[in-house]
Scaffold this motif. Structure first.
Motif, mmCIF file in Angstrom:
data_model
loop_
_atom_site.group_PDB
_atom_site.id
_atom_site.type_symbol
_atom_site.label_atom_id
_atom_site.label_comp_id
_atom_site.label_asym_id
_atom_site.label_seq_id
_atom_site.Cartn_x
_atom_site.Cartn_y
_atom_site.Cartn_z
ATOM 1 N N ILE A 117 0.839 -1.202 0.000
ATOM 2 C CA ILE A 117 0.000 0.000 0.000
ATOM 3 C C ILE A 117 0.871 1.248 0.000
ATOM 4 O O ILE A 117 0.537 2.253 -0.634
ATOM 5 N N LEU A 118 2.013 1.152 0.664
ATOM 6 C CA LEU A 118 2.951 2.283 0.627
ATOM 7 C C LEU A 118 3.389 2.546 -0.821
ATOM 8 O O LEU A 118 3.437 3.692 -1.276
ATOM 9 N N ILE A 119 3.681 1.457 -1.523
ATOM 10 C CA ILE A 119 4.097 1.611 -2.925
ATOM 11 C C ILE A 119 2.967 2.215 -3.759
ATOM 12 O O ILE A 119 3.171 3.129 -4.556
ATOM 13 N N ILE A 120 1.746 1.714 -3.524
ATOM 14 C CA ILE A 120 0.594 2.251 -4.262
ATOM 15 C C ILE A 120 0.436 3.745 -3.955
ATOM 16 O O ILE A 120 0.225 4.565 -4.849
ATOM 17 N N THR A 121 0.566 4.076 -2.659
ATOM 18 C CA THR A 121 0.443 5.479 -2.246
ATOM 19 C C THR A 121 1.459 6.344 -2.989
ATOM 20 O O THR A 121 1.128 7.397 -3.524
ATOM 21 N N PHE A 122 2.695 5.855 -3.032
ATOM 22 C CA PHE A 122 3.740 6.603 -3.725
ATOM 23 C C PHE A 122 3.463 6.694 -5.212
ATOM 24 O O PHE A 122 3.688 7.713 -5.844
ATOM 25 N N ILE B 64 3.696 15.609 -1.937
ATOM 26 C CA ILE B 64 3.531 15.427 -0.501
ATOM 27 C C ILE B 64 2.075 15.586 -0.078
ATOM 28 O O ILE B 64 1.564 14.823 0.730
ATOM 29 N N THR B 65 1.412 16.577 -0.682
ATOM 30 C CA THR B 65 0.000 16.756 -0.343
ATOM 31 C C THR B 65 -0.802 15.523 -0.756
ATOM 32 O O THR B 65 -1.687 15.070 -0.040
ATOM 33 N N SER B 66 -0.452 14.966 -1.916
ATOM 34 C CA SER B 66 -1.188 13.799 -2.411
ATOM 35 C C SER B 66 -1.007 12.581 -1.517
ATOM 36 O O SER B 66 -1.889 11.728 -1.436
ATOM 37 N N LEU B 67 0.139 12.488 -0.874
ATOM 38 C CA LEU B 67 0.398 11.329 -0.014
ATOM 39 C C LEU B 67 -0.703 11.146 1.024
ATOM 40 O O LEU B 67 -1.023 10.036 1.408
ATOM 41 N N GLY B 68 -1.274 12.270 1.476
ATOM 42 C CA GLY B 68 -2.260 12.186 2.545
ATOM 43 C C GLY B 68 -3.706 12.075 2.082
ATOM 44 O O GLY B 68 -4.611 12.106 2.893
ATOM 45 N N PHE B 69 -3.934 11.948 0.781
ATOM 46 C CA PHE B 69 -5.309 11.911 0.270
ATOM 47 C C PHE B 69 -6.053 10.644 0.671
ATOM 48 O O PHE B 69 -5.485 9.579 0.699
ATOM 49 N N PHE B 70 -7.333 10.791 0.964
ATOM 50 C CA PHE B 70 -8.100 9.572 1.180
ATOM 51 C C PHE B 70 -9.495 9.592 0.572
ATOM 52 O O PHE B 70 -10.037 8.572 0.210
ATOM 53 N N ILE B 71 -10.073 10.779 0.426
ATOM 54 C CA ILE B 71 -11.447 10.816 -0.074
ATOM 55 C C ILE B 71 -11.529 10.446 -1.550
ATOM 56 O O ILE B 71 -12.367 9.640 -1.958
ATOM 57 N N VAL B 72 -10.636 11.014 -2.348
ATOM 58 C CA VAL B 72 -10.681 10.738 -3.788
ATOM 59 C C VAL B 72 -10.452 9.250 -4.091
ATOM 60 O O VAL B 72 -11.242 8.647 -4.809
ATOM 61 N N PRO B 73 -9.400 8.637 -3.519
ATOM 62 C CA PRO B 73 -9.247 7.207 -3.811
ATOM 63 C C PRO B 73 -10.411 6.382 -3.289
ATOM 64 O O PRO B 73 -10.773 5.372 -3.890
ATOM 65 N N MET C 249 5.378 5.611 9.311
ATOM 66 C CA MET C 249 5.797 5.075 8.021
ATOM 67 C C MET C 249 5.598 6.110 6.917
ATOM 68 O O MET C 249 6.487 6.367 6.097
ATOM 69 N N LEU C 250 4.416 6.735 6.933
ATOM 70 C CA LEU C 250 4.113 7.743 5.920
ATOM 71 C C LEU C 250 5.047 8.942 6.075
ATOM 72 O O LEU C 250 5.593 9.464 5.103
ATOM 73 N N LEU C 251 5.246 9.312 7.330
ATOM 74 C CA LEU C 251 6.084 10.466 7.635
ATOM 75 C C LEU C 251 7.520 10.224 7.180
ATOM 76 O O LEU C 251 8.136 11.059 6.526
ATOM 77 N N VAL C 252 8.037 9.053 7.518
ATOM 78 C CA VAL C 252 9.418 8.741 7.156
ATOM 79 C C VAL C 252 9.580 8.710 5.638
ATOM 80 O O VAL C 252 10.534 9.268 5.090
ATOM 81 N N ILE D 48 3.199 17.210 5.647
ATOM 82 C CA ILE D 48 3.561 15.811 5.446
ATOM 83 C C ILE D 48 2.791 14.884 6.374
ATOM 84 O O ILE D 48 2.440 13.779 6.007
ATOM 85 N N VAL D 49 2.549 15.360 7.590
ATOM 86 C CA VAL D 49 1.877 14.505 8.571
ATOM 87 C C VAL D 49 0.397 14.381 8.203
ATOM 88 O O VAL D 49 -0.261 15.384 7.945
ATOM 89 N N PRO D 50 -0.124 13.158 8.166
ATOM 90 C CA PRO D 50 -1.543 12.991 7.832
ATOM 91 C C PRO D 50 -2.422 13.800 8.778
ATOM 92 O O PRO D 50 -2.161 13.867 9.981
ATOM 93 N N ARG D 51 -3.439 14.410 8.215
ATOM 94 C CA ARG D 51 -4.268 15.321 9.000
ATOM 95 C C ARG D 51 -4.946 14.630 10.169
ATOM 96 O O ARG D 51 -5.142 15.226 11.221
ATOM 97 N N ILE D 52 -5.315 13.384 9.960
ATOM 98 C CA ILE D 52 -6.010 12.674 11.027
ATOM 99 C C ILE D 52 -5.119 12.577 12.265
ATOM 100 O O ILE D 52 -5.584 12.679 13.400
#
Lengths: 579, 353, 362
Positions: free
Chosen positions: A70-75, A222-231, A265-268, A431-435
């Motif tokens: 999922i990290l790879i997919i996110t990237f 970086i902004t896209s890394l934290g997206f969740f609604i669109v996907p 993980m996301l942050l790193v 970079i840090v997820p908003r949640i």
């Protein structure tokens, strides 16, 4: 030149050493409202049941392949989003950069339009457009171009369309100042030296615009890394992003320790992306400027890059030579029109939907009525949420612009080696997820009695907005002539007067876009609103979110239209006043 | 139109006129007269329906004031934060059974003090020491009658049968319910579902995987998918599928082999207004009150006696109506709370392959 | 305004009626100019006089509203900028910041598809010519202003364009460097035998460099001629004032017969030759006198004389200038004879001049 700067240098040195202090409010603000709350939450990931330190949560990560996939997919999704936002946004940014300032500001409003439509509504608009029974498939099918519906959604394509749509304005707004800063005489000079259009572009203009592209690319990535609604809405089975998993851990499984692991993980990985970027372009190039070419490298990579650009130039000129001279001039405006259409079309669709007589978001609407508007205007809840959203966004915009602006000033004036650290810190909230920020802030606010207060909302939104205001103002300061400040000081202006009468008016463009960025960030923010408002101090996105729990009804479209009208009016008035 | 005006009026009373509203009935019940309870409900259509069924009558009877706010779909994180920080912005909050389980494990719930004897007619699945069910929702499926005509699918086995029942399909992008559906499709009887045979469930899912066109993630999305005809067969929560049908979509609900669950009130642990909250929670078990919300919400009352005052036509679309609930079973929260994390992980991994 | 200069049968550059307007604003009135091969012509004038517009139209960067441009007899009015065989040196050099000095100089050669080996050779050779052999791998920002200017020149001369256009190339340099670079430019011009059109607002620079000067004002050409011609025979007050130091007496003109005219004002009446007088408008004109044309001496010693009080003594190194204030408050600049003793402020002095030297302009 030398004599003058020699005599001025002792003062300058002092000024520069001191300059970093201007970032103190921003640093303090982010330490209290960002670093501490997020740090406490992330600390949970290394805490065992009895409060002991443990790596058990991380070992789960090591043994479970799915998180890495999922990290790879996110990237991959974030990377594609950044790539296409740049690729498609570049000509638009170029076109805008060539306009006169007044006209450019007007055209920018069009680019900003997607921002004023809630992303929940935008996601649904894309569903109506891209679906199997959607507008696009019906149009293409009706025209006989396709036999069966095209799979435009519930796959990677749909996600990328939605995300590029959301991110392209950001990419354009970041690239444009760099582009308008490119000396037009350089292209002219290349022309007199025998370069045709293609060569002028690829060998002179393009390399000079790279800092802007790099900055735009990093911000969108970086902004896209934290997206969740669109996907979640437009994606298929394989489009799951890390932020979605974090939300599941926080909200559904209430396993905050593992949420902390995933957030880390996301942050790193985001930090690694920044590190690579820094290595290639220098973080400071985020705020544009030409001095970054130092960083671009070894002579070898440069020569290699130029060789590629030269090939591109020859190839392009071979192609363009075949076109008749006249049509070539219309290519860019036609393209710009197309992209602007892409940007505004979900918003345009929302307008007729808002007047629908149906209970659903349907396009085209089966009939027309104003019931959703009267529902909106007769609802004190909607009205108070609207008023609160505007108020909070306005306060946020001011706070974030001032705090971020001073930090940008500090970085621009400082030669301290801590400058880079401060720079990275200012960008960290992005970079840090908003949640993660939201949950952390809730804990902090609970202790401070700020839960369910407007002040709490403003503080939370300011944390999120600072990176944007910082970058926007740092970008204009990069090209600022500091001798003007010295001139003003020598004419008797105090520090504050210099700032108020000289610096701020001259970097007005950057300050205004910083303000707008912050305003939009707050205005469209949901996650923090959910936690901090506690349902009591509802903002517009929060109210929309609540309303669509059971069923998405056209009130949302009506609200979007009202917001669009108000915002357009405000911006037009602002534009008038500016002249 | 009228319906909405009423809502806004009542909402206005709550928000703007809280002070005025509580002044009048204060004489009736001095003990709680000046108390305002903040109740977090799911928002949307729940708010007006619950106001009609519970809030307004309760205010009238006790003199207390109910301020309702909308809670998140999964309020567990907020609930946890509220208790841990002692910031009681909510006094009562609706929870799903799974949320109840999670919160109970972390000891975040206050006892409700409602015994079975206090609430005759209540389903036993809806009563816990720290939870009082208000409504029952079920996960079923619906199909478009314009595509599948009269002879539609009748079971999950039919849903899985892509030859006999051609059409675009949609399932929830979540292992909860979806694994059960896979097992039911594979012939596991409803009564023998739990504990779930995971290998068998995933093997069954493998069969349907290439035929699932959309994996939905939110309830509003499922309504949209059915309503627009984007898919022809879709799993979902009954009320959300019903919303599409109410909106004119040609579709039919299939109750057979459905899984139901309960939503209800929980009180944050340590809440200083716990006594008043308990009183409110108990009030909500009354059948005549529960019957009131069913005209606006397609959810089943937890008190079976409520059907005495619900008309037969409406009862057809409510999960707890005897004809419907007999075809369904309760989803096992025990099993899920044990296995959810691991199964979610496995499900997510399975999706990616 | 039309100024035709027909010196050669086949000029290098022939500009006919070339003009530019932006809406209502006239950037350049239709202008004629011919430039011979190998000639160094300067467009001189204050800012806003249209000289840069003219240069840009010649280079092809700006499209003319009217007129034509012929190079070697070929009409090149519509040729796109990159196909004109011209070099343009920009005011602020316009060096490519992302390329090294060597790459900057190689750029025009690459654009012409020159083989790599030859590019290297010619870049080296040209760098040597501007004494920057050691700087090929540096970036422009690492060089001083003068060095950057030399790179700009090298980049222009390296591909040996037939015509080199220069737009105030020395404007950003200090005086010493500017003088040094003037020689450098002259040398390059001589060595390459290139035709040069040079824009400047600095009259001294124009006098030093040019074969001919094209003096411009208010979007049109005032006067074209060799530096000597323009200095000694200005055709207008503007020409007289813009080039060199000059004294001007404005007054009524009357014919004194015998090929002589008289310009009279409150300071007296002064005679001049009819042949040194341009066309006049409503009987008023200005008499132009260069400071070095005035000689000290008692009244009546020459054909014209004038008396004033010393109010300013200016030492400029090579000589000393005196400013006299006349009866009506006007001032007169004269050169102090180095052999004579320096007067004191307030001294009354008389200067005279022969009738032949004064020029009368309208």
């Amino acid at each position: 030149m030398t004599a003058a700067s020699l005599s001025a240098s002792p003062r300058n040195l002092r000024l520069r050493a001191n300059a970093l202090w201007l970032a103190a409010p921003a640093i303090a603000f982010l330490i209290v409202f960002f670093l501490i709350p997020v740090g406490r939450l992330l600390f949970l990931s290394v805490q065992g049941d009895t409060g002991n330190l443990t790596a058990e949560h991380y070992s789960r990560l090591l043994h479970t392949e799915v998180y890495w996939r999922i990290l790879i997919i996110t990237f991959r999704i974030a990377g594609l989003t950044a790539f296409f936002s740049l690729l498609l946004g570049y000509p638009l940014a170029y076109w805008l950069s060539q306009l006169r300032e007044n006209r450019r500001n007007q055209m920018l409003l069009l680019v900003l339009v997607p921002f004023w439509t809630s992303y929940l509504v935008k996601a649904f608009a894309w569903m109506l457009l891209l679906g199997n029974q959607g507008v696009l498939n019906r149009l293409l099918g009706g025209a006989g171009i396709i036999d069966g519906p095209l799979p435009l959604m519930y796959n990677e394509f749909g996600v990328i369309v939605g995300m590029v749509h959301a991110m392209m304005p950001l990419a354009v707004l970041t690239m444009m100042p760099v582009m308008s800063g490119i000396d037009t005489r350089l292209s002219q000079a290349a022309g007199t030296l025998g370069a045709n259009g293609a060569h002028r572009f690829w060998m002179v203009y393009f390399p000079l615009s790279i800092p802007g592209m790099a900055a735009g690319g990093l911000l969108t990535f970086i902004t896209s890394l934290g997206f969740f609604i669109v996907p979640a809405f437009l994606g298929g089975r394989q489009q799951t992003m890390l932020a979605q998993l974090i939300i599941i851990q926080v909200q559904e499984l209430v396993n905050w320790a593992f949420a902390g692991v995933l957030a880390t993980m996301l942050l790193v990985s985001a930090l690694i992306a920044c590190w690579i970027y820094n290595h290639l372009f220098g973080l400071a190039s985020l705020s544009a400027g030409n001095s970054t070419t130092d960083k671009t490298s070894s002579a070898w990579t440069r020569r290699f890059g130029f060789a590629i650009l030269e090939k591109l130039a020859w190839a392009t000129s071979a192609v363009t030579n075949r076109f008749a001279g006249k049509s070539r001039g219309r290519l860019l405006p036609a393209y710009v029109a197309l992209i602007v259409f892409f940007l505004v079309v979900p918003t345009l669709m929302v307008i007729p939907i808002a007047f629908t007589s149906s209970d659903f978001l349907e396009f085209p609407p089966p009939g027309y009525s104003t019931r959703w508007f009267s529902l909106y205007f007769n609802s004190p809840i909607w009205i108070s949420a609207t008023v609160r959203s505007f108020g909070v966004a306005f306060a946020t915009a001011i706070a974030a612009t001032v705090i971020g602006g001073f930090a940008a000033l500090a970085i621009a004036r400082s030669r301290s080696r801590f400058g880079g650290v401060v720079f990275a810190f200012m960008l960290a909230p992005m970079i840090v997820p908003r949640i993660v920020i939201a949950v952390g802030l809730f804990y902090l606010f609970a202790q401070m009695g700020l839960v369910a207060t407007n002040l709490g909302l403003v503080i939370g939104h300011t944390v999120l907005s600072i990176p944007f205001t910082f970058v926007a103002i740092a970008a204009v300061l990069k090209g600022y002539d500091w001798r003007l400040d010295q001139a003003a000081a020598s004419l008797g202006a105090g520090r504050f007067q210099v700032l108020r009468l000289i610096t701020v008016p001259l970097i007005r463009g950057g300050v205004i876009s910083a303000f707008l960025f912050a305003f939009v960030t707050s205005f469209d923010e949901l996650t923090i609103a959910i936690f901090v408002s506690g349902g009591l101090k509802s903002t517009l996105p929060k109210q929309m979110w609540d309303d669509m729990i059971l069923q998405l009804n056209p009130t949302l479209a009506a609200v979007s239209v009202v917001v669009l009208v108000i915002v357009t009016a405000i911006l037009l008035v602002a534009d008038r006043l500016r002249r | 139109m009228n319906k909405y005006n009423n809502i806004s009026l009542t909402r206005r009373t709550v928000l703007l006129g809280a002070g005025a509203a509580l002044a009048a009935p204060a004489i009736l019940r001095p003990a709680y007269g000046s108390t305002t309870l903040t109740v977090a409900d799911p928002g949307g259509p729940f708010s007006p329906a619950f106001r009609k069924a519970f809030y307004a009558p309760f205010e009238k009877e006790t003199g207390m004031t109910i301020a309702n706010v909308a809670r998140e779909a999964e309020p567990t994180a907020q609930f946890k934060s509220i208790v841990e920080t002692g910031t009681f912005i909510w006094d009562v909050c609706t929870l799903t059974l799974s949320a109840r389980m999670i919160l109970e494990k972390q000891d975040l719930l206050e006892p409700t003090g409602v015994e079975a004897a206090d609430a005759p007619g209540m389903m036993k699945e809806a009563l816990f020491s720290n939870f009082v069910g208000t409504d029952v929702y079920s996960t079923i499926f619906a199909y478009r009658t314009d595509k599948l005509k009269d002879n539609g699918p009748k079971s999950w086995t039919d849903f899985w049968n892509v030859e006999s029942f051609p059409g675009r399909r949609s399932l929830r992008k979540n292992p909860i319910d979806t694994l059960e559906q896979a097992l039911l499709a594979d012939g596991v009887p409803l009564e023998e579902l739990y504990p779930l045979d995971l290998d068998r469930a995933f093997a069954s899912l493998d069969k349907i995987k290439p035929h699932v066109d959309v994996w939905w993630t939110g309830g509003a999305q499922s309504t949209q998918l059915l309503q627009s005809g984007e898919v022809d067969l879709i799993s979902g929560w009954n009320a959300r599928l019903q919303a599409a049908i109410d909106g004119g979509a040609p579709a039919e609900l299939v109750w057979n082999q459905g899984l139901y669950s309960v939503e209800g009130w929980g009180i944050p642990k340590g809440n200083p207004k716990a006594d008043a909250a308990r009183e409110f929670v108990k009030f909500c078990t009354r059948p005549e009150q529960q019957a009131l919300y069913t005209s606006e919400l397609a959810y089943g009352p937890t008190n079976q006696k409520a059907y005495d005052s619900i008309d037969a036509e409406r009862a057809k679309v409510l999960p707890t109506a005897p004809a419907n609930i007999s075809q369904m079973r309760l989803a096992s929260e025990d099993w899920w709370s044990e296995n959810r994390a691991d199964v979610t992980e496995r499900f997510n991994a399975w999706l990616l392959i | 305004m039309v100024n035709v200069d027909t010196t050669n049968v086949q000029p290098k550059l022939k500009i006919s009626g070339l003009g530019k307007r932006y809406g209502e604003v006239v950037a350049l009135e239709p202008t004629d100019l011919t430039v011979d091969a190998g000639e160094f012509v300067t467009l001189l004038g204050p800012s806003g006089s249209g000289k840069t517009t003219l240069l840009q139209m010649i280079s092809g960067l700006t499209e003319p509203t009217t007129g034509t441009l012929h190079v070697d007899g070929r009409d090149e009015t519509a040729t796109p900028v990159h196909r004109r065989d011209m070099g343009l040196v920009f005011q602020h050099y316009a060096l490519f910041p992302h390329m090294t000095v060597g790459e900057n100089i190689a750029f025009p050669l690459k654009m012409r598809g020159t083989p790599a080996s030859e590019v290297r050779e010619r870049v080296r050779e040209t760098l040597a010519k501007v004494q920057l052999e050691q700087y090929g791998d540096r970036f422009p920002r690492e060089l001083s202003g003068g060095q950057q200017q030399r790179v700009a020149l090298a980049r222009c001369f390296v591909y040996r364009p037939q015509v080199v256009l220069m737009d105030e190339p020395l404007g950003a340099l200090d005086k010493n460097l500017r003088e040094h670079m003037q020689f450098e430019i002259k040398r390059l011009h001589r060595e390459f035998g290139t035709t040069v059109i040079y824009v400047t607002h600095d009259q001294e620079e124009a006098l030093v460099l040019s074969d001919r000067i094209c003096l411009m004002n208010h979007a049109r050409v005032e006067q074209i001629g060799t530096p000597r011609e323009i200095y000694s025979r200005p055709k207008s007050i503007f020409s007289a004032r813009f080039i060199g130091l000059s004294n001007l007496f404005v007054g009524k003109v009357s014919d004194a017969g015998d090929g002589r005219i008289v310009v009279a004002n409150s300071n007296g009446s002064f005679e001049a030759r009819q042949e040194n007088c341009g066309p006049l408008v409503n009987g008023k004109a200005g008499l132009v006198l260069r400071p070095e044309q005035l000689r000290p001496g008692p009244a009546g010693a020459g054909e014209n004389d004038i008396t004033g009080t010393v109010t300013e003594i200016i030492y400029v190194g090579s000589d000393t200038r005196l400013v006299l204030t006349l009866q009506d408050g006007e001032t007169l600049s004269v050169r102090h004879d180095p052999a004579a003793t320096l007067p004191a402020l307030g001294d009354s002095l008389t200067y005279h001049w022969p009738i032949d030297v004064a020029v009368v302009v309208s």
